[in-house]
Design a protein around this motif. Structure first.
Motif, PDB file in Angstrom:
ATOM      1  N   SER A   1     -24.903   3.583  47.250  1.00  0.00           N
ATOM      2  CA  SER A   1     -24.952   3.383  45.790  1.00  0.00           C
ATOM      3  C   SER A   1     -24.106   4.436  45.088  1.00  0.00           C
ATOM      4  O   SER A   1     -24.562   5.100  44.159  1.00  0.00           O
ATOM      5  N   THR A   2     -22.862   4.579  45.524  1.00  0.00           N
ATOM      6  CA  THR A   2     -21.999   5.578  44.908  1.00  0.00           C
ATOM      7  C   THR A   2     -20.606   5.023  44.686  1.00  0.00           C
ATOM      8  O   THR A   2     -20.041   4.361  45.561  1.00  0.00           O
ATOM      9  N   GLY A   3     -20.068   5.242  43.511  1.00  0.00           N
ATOM     10  CA  GLY A   3     -18.690   4.876  43.216  1.00  0.00           C
ATOM     11  C   GLY A   3     -18.495   3.403  42.916  1.00  0.00           C
ATOM     12  O   GLY A   3     -19.246   2.544  43.379  1.00  0.00           O
ATOM     13  N   LEU A   4     -17.486   3.108  42.110  1.00  0.00           N
ATOM     14  CA  LEU A   4     -17.137   1.736  41.756  1.00  0.00           C
ATOM     15  C   LEU A   4     -15.662   1.487  42.041  1.00  0.00           C
ATOM     16  O   LEU A   4     -14.833   2.387  41.913  1.00  0.00           O
ATOM     17  N   MET A   5     -15.361   0.259  42.443  1.00  0.00           N
ATOM     18  CA  MET A   5     -13.967  -0.132  42.600  1.00  0.00           C
ATOM     19  C   MET A   5     -13.718  -1.379  41.757  1.00  0.00           C
ATOM     20  O   MET A   5     -14.645  -2.146  41.462  1.00  0.00           O
ATOM     21  N   GLN A   6     -12.473  -1.577  41.384  1.00  0.00           N
ATOM     22  CA  GLN A   6     -12.143  -2.705  40.536  1.00  0.00           C
ATOM     23  C   GLN A   6     -12.219  -4.018  41.303  1.00  0.00           C
ATOM     24  O   GLN A   6     -11.995  -4.075  42.508  1.00  0.00           O
ATOM     25  N   ASN A   7     -12.555  -5.069  40.572  1.00  0.00           N
ATOM     26  CA  ASN A   7     -12.540  -6.409  41.123  1.00  0.00           C
ATOM     27  C   ASN A   7     -11.133  -6.731  41.629  1.00  0.00           C
ATOM     28  O   ASN A   7     -10.153  -6.421  40.960  1.00  0.00           O
ATOM     29  N   PRO A   8     -11.005  -7.351  42.806  1.00  0.00           N
ATOM     30  CA  PRO A   8      -9.673  -7.686  43.316  1.00  0.00           C
ATOM     31  C   PRO A   8      -8.838  -8.523  42.357  1.00  0.00           C
ATOM     32  O   PRO A   8      -7.611  -8.424  42.352  1.00  0.00           O
ATOM     33  N   LEU A   9      -9.483  -9.351  41.530  1.00  0.00           N
ATOM     34  CA  LEU A   9      -8.731 -10.129  40.550  1.00  0.00           C
ATOM     35  C   LEU A   9      -8.027  -9.210  39.567  1.00  0.00           C
ATOM     36  O   LEU A   9      -6.868  -9.444  39.188  1.00  0.00           O
ATOM     37  N   VAL A  10      -8.714  -8.146  39.140  1.00  0.00           N
ATOM     38  CA  VAL A  10      -8.111  -7.197  38.199  1.00  0.00           C
ATOM     39  C   VAL A  10      -6.876  -6.551  38.817  1.00  0.00           C
ATOM     40  O   VAL A  10      -5.831  -6.426  38.171  1.00  0.00           O
ATOM     41  N   GLU A  11      -6.989  -6.156  40.076  1.00  0.00           N
ATOM     42  CA  GLU A  11      -5.846  -5.554  40.754  1.00  0.00           C
ATOM     43  C   GLU A  11      -4.666  -6.522  40.801  1.00  0.00           C
ATOM     44  O   GLU A  11      -3.517  -6.130  40.615  1.00  0.00           O
ATOM     45  N   LYS A  12      -4.971  -7.793  41.071  1.00  0.00           N
ATOM     46  CA  LYS A  12      -3.894  -8.782  41.155  1.00  0.00           C
ATOM     47  C   LYS A  12      -3.249  -9.018  39.797  1.00  0.00           C
ATOM     48  O   LYS A  12      -2.019  -9.087  39.681  1.00  0.00           O
ATOM     49  N   LEU A  13      -4.067  -9.128  38.749  1.00  0.00           N
ATOM     50  CA  LEU A  13      -3.516  -9.370  37.405  1.00  0.00           C
ATOM     51  C   LEU A  13      -2.665  -8.204  36.945  1.00  0.00           C
ATOM     52  O   LEU A  13      -1.639  -8.401  36.280  1.00  0.00           O
ATOM     53  N   GLU A  14      -3.076  -6.989  37.271  1.00  0.00           N
ATOM     54  CA  GLU A  14      -2.313  -5.819  36.842  1.00  0.00           C
ATOM     55  C   GLU A  14      -0.981  -5.694  37.561  1.00  0.00           C
ATOM     56  O   GLU A  14      -0.079  -5.019  37.075  1.00  0.00           O
ATOM     57  N   SER A  15      -0.845  -6.335  38.702  1.00  0.00           N
ATOM     58  CA  SER A  15       0.423  -6.280  39.440  1.00  0.00           C
ATOM     59  C   SER A  15       1.381  -7.391  39.023  1.00  0.00           C
ATOM     60  O   SER A  15       2.554  -7.388  39.404  1.00  0.00           O
ATOM     61  N   LYS A  16       0.880  -8.370  38.251  1.00  0.00           N
ATOM     62  CA  LYS A  16       1.696  -9.515  37.851  1.00  0.00           C
ATOM     63  C   LYS A  16       2.699  -9.143  36.757  1.00  0.00           C
ATOM     64  O   LYS A  16       2.400  -8.366  35.864  1.00  0.00           O
ATOM     65  N   VAL A  17       3.860  -9.737  36.833  1.00  0.00           N
ATOM     66  CA  VAL A  17       4.864  -9.660  35.766  1.00  0.00           C
ATOM     67  C   VAL A  17       4.962 -11.052  35.150  1.00  0.00           C
ATOM     68  O   VAL A  17       5.119 -12.045  35.869  1.00  0.00           O
ATOM     69  N   PHE A  18       4.842 -11.148  33.836  1.00  0.00           N
ATOM     70  CA  PHE A  18       4.854 -12.462  33.198  1.00  0.00           C
ATOM     71  C   PHE A  18       5.657 -12.415  31.905  1.00  0.00           C
ATOM     72  O   PHE A  18       5.887 -11.352  31.314  1.00  0.00           O
ATOM     73  N   LYS A  19       6.085 -13.583  31.466  1.00  0.00           N
ATOM     74  CA  LYS A  19       6.781 -13.743  30.192  1.00  0.00           C
ATOM     75  C   LYS A  19       5.977 -14.700  29.327  1.00  0.00           C
ATOM     76  O   LYS A  19       5.505 -15.730  29.807  1.00  0.00           O
ATOM     77  N   LEU A  20       5.817 -14.350  28.078  1.00  0.00           N
ATOM     78  CA  LEU A  20       5.109 -15.214  27.152  1.00  0.00           C
ATOM     79  C   LEU A  20       6.086 -16.192  26.514  1.00  0.00           C
ATOM     80  O   LEU A  20       7.287 -15.911  26.410  1.00  0.00           O
ATOM     81  N   PRO A  21       5.610 -17.358  26.072  1.00  0.00           N
ATOM     82  CA  PRO A  21       6.490 -18.338  25.434  1.00  0.00           C
ATOM     83  C   PRO A  21       7.237 -17.739  24.237  1.00  0.00           C
ATOM     84  O   PRO A  21       6.647 -17.036  23.414  1.00  0.00           O
ATOM     85  N   GLY A  22       8.534 -18.008  24.166  1.00  0.00           N
ATOM     86  CA  GLY A  22       9.354 -17.511  23.070  1.00  0.00           C
ATOM     87  C   GLY A  22       9.824 -16.087  23.244  1.00  0.00           C
ATOM     88  O   GLY A  22      10.384 -15.508  22.312  1.00  0.00           O
ATOM     89  N   SER A  23       9.593 -15.492  24.412  1.00  0.00           N
ATOM     90  CA  SER A  23      10.022 -14.113  24.647  1.00  0.00           C
ATOM     91  C   SER A  23      10.660 -14.007  26.024  1.00  0.00           C
ATOM     92  O   SER A  23      10.208 -14.627  26.986  1.00  0.00           O
ATOM     93  N   ASP A  24      11.718 -13.201  26.107  1.00  0.00           N
ATOM     94  CA  ASP A  24      12.383 -12.962  27.387  1.00  0.00           C
ATOM     95  C   ASP A  24      11.957 -11.645  28.018  1.00  0.00           C
ATOM     96  O   ASP A  24      12.422 -11.290  29.100  1.00  0.00           O
ATOM     97  N   THR A  25      11.078 -10.901  27.336  1.00  0.00           N
ATOM     98  CA  THR A  25      10.649  -9.593  27.839  1.00  0.00           C
ATOM     99  C   THR A  25       9.597  -9.762  28.928  1.00  0.00           C
ATOM    100  O   THR A  25       8.604 -10.467  28.742  1.00  0.00           O
ATOM    101  N   GLU A  26       9.793  -9.108  30.041  1.00  0.00           N
ATOM    102  CA  GLU A  26       8.807  -9.133  31.120  1.00  0.00           C
ATOM    103  C   GLU A  26       7.682  -8.160  30.779  1.00  0.00           C
ATOM    104  O   GLU A  26       7.925  -7.004  30.448  1.00  0.00           O
ATOM    105  N   MET A  27       6.442  -8.648  30.890  1.00  0.00           N
ATOM    106  CA  MET A  27       5.290  -7.862  30.498  1.00  0.00           C
ATOM    107  C   MET A  27       4.326  -7.689  31.677  1.00  0.00           C
ATOM    108  O   MET A  27       4.337  -8.453  32.638  1.00  0.00           O
TER     109      MET A  27
END
Length: 521
Positions: free
Chosen positions: A341-367
């Protein structure tokens, strides 16, 4: 329901047939591309469905304190509520330690999420999110495996080959409330052999293991040396969860098992290990000392500044484990169970989302999503809106990231998986539930962004066994019996449903009057 004028009845019928066809919805190119080569009418049908909806669709990821509390408070007259979670219930975690020893029954601390009257509930893991298209890829989870959420999370990490059925869910607004899992720190054998205490499945396994160890120790063929190992209960972590479980376990042994196994009591020992110089760091020194003095009087050992290096099975003793402690050199300690009962780690989904590079509609900037450097959580602003930064700035120091962050439209984060920018809050149920209530209230009023979240610390409580507890808040400090009364009253009133407000005190009374049920099944 209204239809889209641009589509004829024949076209709509054709599109309905196509949408039901697995061929039309499956594409080997992967997530985010499955509709790329679909017929034009399929895309029109998707647009028509979105236009037909009278209410905005809010998708909630997670059924913990944050997700369940938010879904419970969001106005169903204004929003279509959809929840995605690998478990179909909410767990009242402060009382989980009591279920692990039989003081309470498991269903007394759970709430079925389907009774919230949601528009839809999908039991599964959020595997990926396409922020540009506002689509969530979901992996179905209908397994009856009661393994720890930590083990299941690692087994079902997004991107792994071993997956269940996959399907997509669209959203207008998204609330990420996936929570966190137990951190093993890469210590050998912890994931395989330790017992976590974060879900009812964990509590059930611990309860079974404790009773099983007593039965093994009671066999006439068991040696005294093996009895000593089987009945040594090791708890790693000196926070509230570890301390409360040690107290509940001691109550079980003192009040019930002593009369059932009187000859075994000389072999029983409970030890709490922690790497910190003191346990219960959230309490001031006076209250922490009171807790340790009580444990010493009850014979519960507390060993601070002890580092667990390895957990492995004991080949010479069935059901036993061997612990390698750094401070003990090469000597290994025998134990019948290790509760972690010690320590916390992030949900694997969070790790995956934080590694993603995406572009939103109407923008060419990678976020990219902004990641907290210390905890790894998703960074939100004070209004609980998820922050994003240019992908090029992701490798810069946190101050530079903070200057360039902007909010991701219609995506919010609450609970342990997130961190509010410029605000340091503990990863507790109290914080998660307050965030959920705040966000739901703001969405109900339609003024998200007008009033930032403010945490109100209602205090911290820990049960110490034998009708004693400690409580600390900005207003007062209590210890002993009065703190125990407050502890039980507070948790009872916080129970979510009327049913559990009745069943919890009922089981408390039954356990006090007749003792705990020690049958193993």
């Amino acid at each position: 329901m209204a239809t889209t004028p641009s589509m004829s009845n024949t076209a709509r019928s054709s599109c309905r047939l196509l949408t039901r066809s697995p061929v039309a919805l499956t594409n080997p190119s992967g997530f985010g591309r499955q509709l790329q080569y679909a017929p034009r009418c399929l895309r029109q049908a998707s647009t028509a469905t979105q236009n037909d909806r009278k209410k905005e669709r809010v998708v909630i990821l997670g059924s913990g304190w944050a997700g369940y509390g938010f879904a419970r408070s969001l106005d169903p007259k204004k929003y279509e509520r959809i929840m995605i979670s690998p478990r179909s219930y909410f767990v009242f975690t402060p009382l989980l330690a009591g279920t692990a020893v039989g003081t309470l029954e498991f269903r007394a601390v759970t709430e079925p999420v389907r009774k919230l009257g949601l528009d839809h509930f999908h039991q599964g893991w959020a595997d990926d999110i396409d922020f540009a298209r506002k689509v969530i890829r979901v992996e179905a989870n209908t397994s009856d495996d009661i393994a720890s959420r930590t083990r299941l999370a690692l087994k079902h990490r997004p991107g792994t080959a071993d997956k269940g059925a996959l399907f997509d869910v669209e959203y207008d607004k998204l609330v990420i409330a996936v929570g966190s899992y137990s951190q093993t720190f890469g210590i050998e054998g912890v994931r395989e052999h330790a017992n976590f205490l974060r879900d009812v499945g964990d509590a059930r396994k611990i309860r079974m293991r404790v009773l099983q160890n007593f039965e093994r120790a009671a066999l006439p063929i068991t040696s005294d040396e093996h009895r000593k190992k089987l009945l040594h209960f090791a708890i790693v972590g000196g926070g509230p969860t570890g301390i409360e479980y040690a107290a509940e376990l001691h109550d079980l042994i003192r009040d019930d098992l002593t009369y059932t196994y009187p000859a075994l009591m000389k072999f029983v020992s409970i030890t709490v290990y922690d790497v910190a110089p003191k346990v219960l760091p959230m309490f001031d020194q006076t209250l922490a000392n009171y807790a340790m003095d009580r444990f010493n009087r009850e014979g519960i050992k507390v060993k601070t500044q002890h580092h667990l290096m390895r957990v492995r099975p004991d080949e010479t003793c069935e059901g036993c484990l061997k612990l390698k402690i750094k401070e003990h050199g090469d000597e290994e300690i025998g134990a019948g169970i290790v509760v972690w009962s010690t320590g916390l780690m992030q949900n694997p989904l969070v790790e995956k989302l934080e590694s993603k590079v995406f572009k939103l509609p109407g923008s060419d900037t990678e976020m990219k999503l902004q990641k907290d450097a210390k905890t790894g959580g998703i960074v939100t602003d004070a209004n609980l809106r998820v922050n994003m930064i240019p992908a090029a700035a992701a490798s810069e120091p946190p101050p530079a990231q903070g200057q360039k962050s902007t909010v991701l439209s219609d995506v919010y984060g609450v609970g342990d998986c997130t961190v509010i920018s410029d605000m340091s809050l503990p990863a507790t149920a109290q914080v998660a539930s307050q965030q959920a209530l705040h966000l739901a209230k703001r969405l109900n009023k339609g003024d998200v962004g007008s009033k930032p979240f403010k945490f109100r610390n209602l205090g911290t409580m820990t049960y110490l066994g034998g009708w004693t507890a400690i409580h600390q808040s900005s207003a007062d400090e209590l210890k002993g019996w009065m703190a125990w009364v407050l502890w039980r009253t507070a948790y009872l009133t916080r129970s979510m449903s009327v049913r559990n407000k009745i069943t919890v005190p009922f089981y408390w009374f039954i356990s006090w009057l007749f003792g705990r049920d020690i049958s193993r099944f």
